[in-house]
Design a protein around this motif. Sequence first.
Motif, PDB file in Angstrom:
ATOM      1  N   ALA A  21       0.822  -1.213   0.000  1.00 45.67           N
ATOM      2  CA  ALA A  21       0.000   0.000   0.000  1.00 45.67           C
ATOM      3  C   ALA A  21       0.853   1.258   0.000  1.00 45.67           C
ATOM      4  N   GLY A  44      -3.073   4.753  -2.082  1.00 44.97           N
ATOM      5  CA  GLY A  44      -2.428   4.726  -0.770  1.00 44.97           C
ATOM      6  C   GLY A  44      -2.634   5.993   0.043  1.00 44.97           C
ATOM      7  N   THR A  47      -4.212   5.230   3.438  1.00 43.67           N
ATOM      8  CA  THR A  47      -3.238   4.471   4.216  1.00 43.67           C
ATOM      9  C   THR A  47      -2.164   5.403   4.774  1.00 43.67           C
TER      10      THR A  47
END
Lengths: 267, 293
Positions: A21, A44, A47
């Motif tokens: 990620a 991403g 994340t």
Amino acid sequence: MLKLQDIRLTFHRGTVNERRALDCVNLHLSPGDFATVIGSNGAGKSTMLNVIAGSYEADSGKILLDGEDITLRKEYKRANKIGRLFQDPLKGTAPNMTIEENLGLAYLRGKKRGMGSGLKKTDEAFFKKMLACLGLGLEDRLKTQVKLLSGGQRQALTLLMATIVTPKLLLLDEHTAALDPKTALQIMRITDGIVRENQITTLMITHNIKDALSYGNKTVVMGQGRVVLILEGEERAGMTVERLMQLYSANTQDAFSDKMILYSRHT
Amino acid sequence: MGTILMGGLELGLILAVMAIGMFLSFKILNIPDLTVDSSFTLGCAVSAIGAANGHPVLGFLLSVLAGMAAGCVTGFLQTKLKIQPILAGILTMTGLYSVNLWVMGDKPNIPLFGKATIFTPLQGKLPVLFEKLPVIALVLIAVAVLIRLFLKTQIGMSLRATGDNEDMVRASSINSDGMKILGLALSNGIVALSGALMAQYQSFSDISAGIGMMVIGLASIIVGDAFVGKGSVGRGMLAAILGAVIYRFILTFALQLRMPLSGLKLLSALLVVLAISIAAARDALAKRRMRNA
Ligand SMILES: Nc1ncnc2c1ncn2[C@@H]1O[C@H](COP(=O)(O)OP(=O)(O)OP(=O)(O)O)[C@@H](O)[C@H]1O
Ligand SMILES: [Mg+2]
């Protein structure tokens, strides 16, 4: 103010679901920077924010905030300095508690919570004043349970909760995406006002490329778990939505998601 | 008849103490905590041992600490070891069975007949019918008022928010794990206190005293909700107290109607089902009425 150094994170490592990620993310924000973050689905972005906030722990790399290494610090401790908004308006408030109680909790951010009264009479006037600034009439509804508010009202309240004690860093993850266009615009304006007035260092994920270029002073472009481009200064000022999309494809061999294109055309 | 009604009221008020404890875990923290059955017995055991050795008040107070420790264990299992709440409660409950036996000196029951209890000081000073009520009422009121006040403090509010929205709580720099442990400790401390009252009230402690208590507490909370209606924290606590008394009176009448003692647990379970169905039916009715309006 914020420094990410070589942050990597792979989900489900060693299984068929392995998913990289974050792949060596580096980012530096100076105090007062208001950076917007764009990138296709799965790039991403969320994340990265989760790693900064401490919801996920990075596999490797370092996170520095306000001169301190917070890489291993627990989420709730980081929250002393980080304010946060999610896409889902339900996530940011306690629905069965009143507006006043929610603000009271947020007002204790970073302080030790003890046996003192949770709601001080003296804070009421201050809360009312802050709510009035939102311009949504919430100042007259201090005793209303938050579950009775609309999504936009909740998101505005969450924004106030995240900033009522000025945080060192504000993280916004598509915080207007679940709202109708009119309300989204309203919340964006309120956000911009609060961030600028208090000069809060901010990272804001958005799928609206126009917003990404018009708000803030930097635009971070992510693709496939990396920061592929950072726009600022004149280059950013002269950037158009079309040129940015071309640049993006060239940099990531990845087209912008349909969602982003849709957003940019309609707003 | 007066004695029977008074007995029902007294037992109802003792159960109300437990219901307040369970209100904290079930309603405020939104955690189904199965530790209750065993922490109730633990409270019985500790207070009975105290009374048997001539220290009824000390045993009474220590039972709260013992209950809190049990709650901490369940909380630890849930938060630090990430065990599902139900399983965490079952594990503590199972382990506590042995502990309870040890506390009771490996005997399945401790009779306290002829021993001084916290009820002894008032004996002979009031009409027999009212001898025990003041102590029970005092404990109940003290617990209710203290918890109500506690829930208004900064920590108390953080506790409420933890049961309401954990994401928000962590994002507001509150240690949600710590809050859960604290809440479960308080809850089980109060449940144990109720057990302590029960043992000295009945002059008897039994290793199976707590079996089914969780369902009774749940019945109290749900029956109370059906009567008082949902609402603020204060109202919820009042509902739990009232529910416990109503529940106990229903049992008293059932026993008067010659229901065998063995039917008690079945009746408790049926009451919970009934109260839940009444609440569901009421919600459905309210919805239909709204649609037709
Ligand atoms: N908790 C998780 N477990 C496993 N994989 C995850 C998890 N969270 C994210 N991922 C994966 O990591 C990658 C990055 O996801 P992330 O949510 O950060 O994307 P994003 O840029 O926020 O996308 P979007 O624009 O759709 O919100 C995706 O491939 C996603 O499937
Ligand atoms: Mg995302």
